[in-house]
Design a protein around this motif. Structure first.
Motif, PDB file in Angstrom:
ATOM      1  N   GLU A 128       0.832  -1.213   0.000  1.00  0.00           N
ATOM      2  CA  GLU A 128       0.000   0.000   0.000  1.00  0.00           C
ATOM      3  C   GLU A 128       0.864   1.260   0.000  1.00  0.00           C
ATOM      4  O   GLU A 128       0.633   2.188  -0.775  1.00  0.00           O
ATOM      5  N   SER A 129       1.879   1.289   0.847  1.00  0.00           N
ATOM      6  CA  SER A 129       2.774   2.454   0.910  1.00  0.00           C
ATOM      7  C   SER A 129       3.503   2.682  -0.407  1.00  0.00           C
ATOM      8  O   SER A 129       3.663   3.803  -0.862  1.00  0.00           O
ATOM      9  N   LYS A 130       3.929   1.594  -1.021  1.00  0.00           N
ATOM     10  CA  LYS A 130       4.722   1.669  -2.238  1.00  0.00           C
ATOM     11  C   LYS A 130       3.899   2.069  -3.459  1.00  0.00           C
ATOM     12  O   LYS A 130       4.349   2.846  -4.294  1.00  0.00           O
ATOM     13  N   TRP A 131       2.668   1.535  -3.587  1.00  0.00           N
ATOM     14  CA  TRP A 131       1.929   1.664  -4.836  1.00  0.00           C
ATOM     15  C   TRP A 131       0.682   2.553  -4.781  1.00  0.00           C
ATOM     16  O   TRP A 131       0.117   2.856  -5.832  1.00  0.00           O
ATOM     17  N   SER A 132       0.242   2.977  -3.613  1.00  0.00           N
ATOM     18  CA  SER A 132      -1.042   3.689  -3.544  1.00  0.00           C
ATOM     19  C   SER A 132      -1.040   5.036  -4.267  1.00  0.00           C
ATOM     20  O   SER A 132      -2.080   5.457  -4.778  1.00  0.00           O
ATOM     21  N   SER A 133       0.099   5.709  -4.345  1.00  0.00           N
ATOM     22  CA  SER A 133       0.103   6.988  -5.059  1.00  0.00           C
ATOM     23  C   SER A 133       0.016   6.787  -6.573  1.00  0.00           C
ATOM     24  O   SER A 133      -0.585   7.588  -7.287  1.00  0.00           O
ATOM     25  N   LYS A 134       0.591   5.695  -7.066  1.00  0.00           N
ATOM     26  CA  LYS A 134       0.608   5.430  -8.504  1.00  0.00           C
ATOM     27  C   LYS A 134      -0.658   4.701  -8.975  1.00  0.00           C
ATOM     28  O   LYS A 134      -1.159   4.952 -10.068  1.00  0.00           O
ATOM     29  N   TYR A 135      -1.166   3.780  -8.135  1.00  0.00           N
ATOM     30  CA  TYR A 135      -2.340   2.967  -8.491  1.00  0.00           C
ATOM     31  C   TYR A 135      -3.347   2.952  -7.335  1.00  0.00           C
ATOM     32  O   TYR A 135      -3.594   1.917  -6.728  1.00  0.00           O
ATOM     33  N   PRO A 136      -3.934   4.111  -7.038  1.00  0.00           N
ATOM     34  CA  PRO A 136      -4.810   4.184  -5.854  1.00  0.00           C
ATOM     35  C   PRO A 136      -6.038   3.270  -5.917  1.00  0.00           C
ATOM     36  O   PRO A 136      -6.402   2.663  -4.907  1.00  0.00           O
ATOM     37  N   ARG A 137      -6.661   3.157  -7.086  1.00  0.00           N
ATOM     38  CA  ARG A 137      -7.858   2.310  -7.190  1.00  0.00           C
ATOM     39  C   ARG A 137      -7.531   0.843  -6.971  1.00  0.00           C
ATOM     40  O   ARG A 137      -8.270   0.121  -6.313  1.00  0.00           O
ATOM     41  N   GLU A 138      -6.447   0.380  -7.553  1.00  0.00           N
ATOM     42  CA  GLU A 138      -6.059  -1.014  -7.436  1.00  0.00           C
ATOM     43  C   GLU A 138      -5.707  -1.357  -5.989  1.00  0.00           C
ATOM     44  O   GLU A 138      -6.117  -2.392  -5.474  1.00  0.00           O
ATOM     45  N   VAL A 139      -4.951  -0.482  -5.337  1.00  0.00           N
ATOM     46  CA  VAL A 139      -4.568  -0.718  -3.943  1.00  0.00           C
ATOM     47  C   VAL A 139      -5.806  -0.687  -3.049  1.00  0.00           C
ATOM     48  O   VAL A 139      -5.972  -1.538  -2.176  1.00  0.00           O
ATOM     49  N   GLN A 140      -6.706   0.262  -3.293  1.00  0.00           N
ATOM     50  CA  GLN A 140      -7.931   0.349  -2.493  1.00  0.00           C
ATOM     51  C   GLN A 140      -8.799  -0.889  -2.696  1.00  0.00           C
ATOM     52  O   GLN A 140      -9.410  -1.390  -1.754  1.00  0.00           O
ATOM     53  N   SER A 141      -8.824  -1.410  -3.904  1.00  0.00           N
ATOM     54  CA  SER A 141      -9.581  -2.619  -4.185  1.00  0.00           C
ATOM     55  C   SER A 141      -9.045  -3.792  -3.356  1.00  0.00           C
ATOM     56  O   SER A 141      -9.823  -4.582  -2.812  1.00  0.00           O
ATOM     57  N   TRP A 142      -7.726  -3.904  -3.259  1.00  0.00           N
ATOM     58  CA  TRP A 142      -7.135  -4.953  -2.416  1.00  0.00           C
ATOM     59  C   TRP A 142      -7.477  -4.708  -0.948  1.00  0.00           C
ATOM     60  O   TRP A 142      -7.792  -5.648  -0.223  1.00  0.00           O
ATOM     61  N   ALA A 143      -7.412  -3.471  -0.523  1.00  0.00           N
ATOM     62  CA  ALA A 143      -7.737  -3.157   0.877  1.00  0.00           C
ATOM     63  C   ALA A 143      -9.184  -3.546   1.194  1.00  0.00           C
ATOM     64  O   ALA A 143      -9.463  -4.128   2.246  1.00  0.00           O
ATOM     65  N   ASN A 144     -10.095  -3.254   0.267  1.00  0.00           N
ATOM     66  CA  ASN A 144     -11.513  -3.556   0.481  1.00  0.00           C
ATOM     67  C   ASN A 144     -11.784  -5.055   0.565  1.00  0.00           C
ATOM     68  O   ASN A 144     -12.721  -5.481   1.242  1.00  0.00           O
ATOM     69  N   GLU A 145     -11.011  -5.863  -0.165  1.00  0.00           N
ATOM     70  CA  GLU A 145     -11.286  -7.300  -0.259  1.00  0.00           C
ATOM     71  C   GLU A 145     -10.263  -8.162   0.480  1.00  0.00           C
ATOM     72  O   GLU A 145     -10.322  -9.390   0.392  1.00  0.00           O
ATOM     73  N   LEU A 146      -9.358  -7.534   1.216  1.00  0.00           N
ATOM     74  CA  LEU A 146      -8.268  -8.285   1.830  1.00  0.00           C
ATOM     75  C   LEU A 146      -8.768  -9.413   2.736  1.00  0.00           C
ATOM     76  O   LEU A 146      -8.213 -10.511   2.724  1.00  0.00           O
ATOM     77  N   ASP A 147      -9.822  -9.169   3.499  1.00  0.00           N
ATOM     78  CA  ASP A 147     -10.344 -10.214   4.395  1.00  0.00           C
ATOM     79  C   ASP A 147     -10.742 -11.466   3.630  1.00  0.00           C
ATOM     80  O   ASP A 147     -10.405 -12.574   4.039  1.00  0.00           O
ATOM     81  N   VAL A 148     -11.483 -11.309   2.518  1.00  0.00           N
ATOM     82  CA  VAL A 148     -11.927 -12.492   1.772  1.00  0.00           C
ATOM     83  C   VAL A 148     -10.837 -13.042   0.852  1.00  0.00           C
ATOM     84  O   VAL A 148     -10.956 -14.164   0.372  1.00  0.00           O
ATOM     85  N   LEU A 149      -9.774 -12.281   0.624  1.00  0.00           N
ATOM     86  CA  LEU A 149      -8.652 -12.789  -0.151  1.00  0.00           C
ATOM     87  C   LEU A 149      -7.699 -13.620   0.714  1.00  0.00           C
ATOM     88  O   LEU A 149      -6.952 -14.447   0.199  1.00  0.00           O
ATOM     89  N   LEU A 150      -7.738 -13.390   2.020  1.00  0.00           N
ATOM     90  CA  LEU A 150      -6.817 -14.076   2.925  1.00  0.00           C
ATOM     91  C   LEU A 150      -7.525 -15.018   3.891  1.00  0.00           C
ATOM     92  O   LEU A 150      -6.927 -15.480   4.866  1.00  0.00           O
ATOM     93  N   THR A 151      -8.786 -15.324   3.650  1.00  0.00           N
ATOM     94  CA  THR A 151      -9.542 -16.221   4.538  1.00  0.00           C
ATOM     95  C   THR A 151      -8.815 -17.533   4.755  1.00  0.00           C
ATOM     96  O   THR A 151      -8.792 -18.070   5.863  1.00  0.00           O
ATOM     97  N   PHE A 152      -8.190 -18.068   3.688  1.00  0.00           N
ATOM     98  CA  PHE A 152      -7.511 -19.362   3.792  1.00  0.00           C
ATOM     99  C   PHE A 152      -6.436 -19.377   4.862  1.00  0.00           C
ATOM    100  O   PHE A 152      -6.082 -20.420   5.396  1.00  0.00           O
ATOM    101  N   MET A 153      -5.923 -18.217   5.235  1.00  0.00           N
ATOM    102  CA  MET A 153      -4.866 -18.153   6.241  1.00  0.00           C
ATOM    103  C   MET A 153      -5.406 -18.376   7.654  1.00  0.00           C
ATOM    104  O   MET A 153      -4.618 -18.542   8.593  1.00  0.00           O
ATOM    105  N   ASP A 154      -6.717 -18.374   7.818  1.00  0.00           N
ATOM    106  CA  ASP A 154      -7.315 -18.657   9.121  1.00  0.00           C
ATOM    107  C   ASP A 154      -7.310 -20.145   9.439  1.00  0.00           C
ATOM    108  O   ASP A 154      -7.519 -20.557  10.570  1.00  0.00           O
ATOM    109  N   ASP A 155      -7.124 -20.986   8.403  1.00  0.00           N
ATOM    110  CA  ASP A 155      -7.150 -22.434   8.568  1.00  0.00           C
ATOM    111  C   ASP A 155      -5.729 -22.987   8.580  1.00  0.00           C
ATOM    112  O   ASP A 155      -4.809 -22.359   8.055  1.00  0.00           O
ATOM    113  N   PRO A 156      -5.540 -24.177   9.144  1.00  0.00           N
ATOM    114  CA  PRO A 156      -4.207 -24.792   9.087  1.00  0.00           C
ATOM    115  C   PRO A 156      -3.767 -25.017   7.642  1.00  0.00           C
ATOM    116  O   PRO A 156      -4.597 -25.232   6.772  1.00  0.00           O
ATOM    117  N   SER A 157      -2.469 -24.971   7.402  1.00  0.00           N
ATOM    118  CA  SER A 157      -1.961 -25.132   6.043  1.00  0.00           C
ATOM    119  C   SER A 157      -2.308 -26.498   5.484  1.00  0.00           C
ATOM    120  O   SER A 157      -2.464 -26.667   4.303  1.00  0.00           O
TER     121      SER A 157
END
Length: 157
Positions: A128-157
């Protein structure tokens, strides 16, 4: 898409429901040919699976079709939802300048390949720090969906 011969030869999509058990074994649970992809159709498919005996689902993985996650939760309310990371990465890279694509892709890998969720969140902050000034929409999109993009990390590998 697959070419099907009916009265004429036409390309049609085949939708597949794939199950993965706790041992990692993959099995095709159902499929259907053609038609309109919609949350309503998927809810009917999921209800049909439930009636056929697929009662306990821990995690559903989806591409972000509007209404699909809600349809899934209606049939399997106790299950978690995971968004396809690969689709998200591809969508992000398609909106990034060619010269930045490799570097953005490598930075995204640090997020979704992190050893745990805490580290993934730290990697996202760096992204976010590196890319938000250049690609604000893309970074914000990841921020908005980060919980459902990383759900798998709540379970054992």
């Amino acid at each position: 898409y697959v070419k099907l011969r009916r009265k004429t030869v036409e390309k049609e999509v085949i939708y597949v429901v794939l199950g993965v058990n706790e041992e990692g074994y993959r099995e095709i649970l159902d499929f259907f040919v053609g038609g309109q992809e919609s949350a309503y159709v998927w809810q009917e498919i999921l209800q049909h699976l439930y009636q056929r005996g697929v009662k306990e689902v821990l995690l559903g993985v989806f591409d972000g079709l509007p209404g699909l996650e809600e349809a899934f939760k209606a049939v399997y309310p106790k299950a978690d939802v995971q968004r396809y990371v690969v689709h998200k990465v591809r969508n992000t890279l398609s909106r990034v300048r060619k010269k930045d694509q490799f570097e953005v892709a490598e930075d995204l890998k640090l997020i979704y390949r992190a050893p745990n969720k805490e580290m993934a969140l730290q990697m996202f902050q760096q992204f976010e720090s590196k890319w938000s000034s250049k690609y604000p929409r893309e970074v914000q999109s990841w921020a908005n969906e980060l919980d459902v993009l990383l759900t798998f990390m709540d379970d054992p590998s």
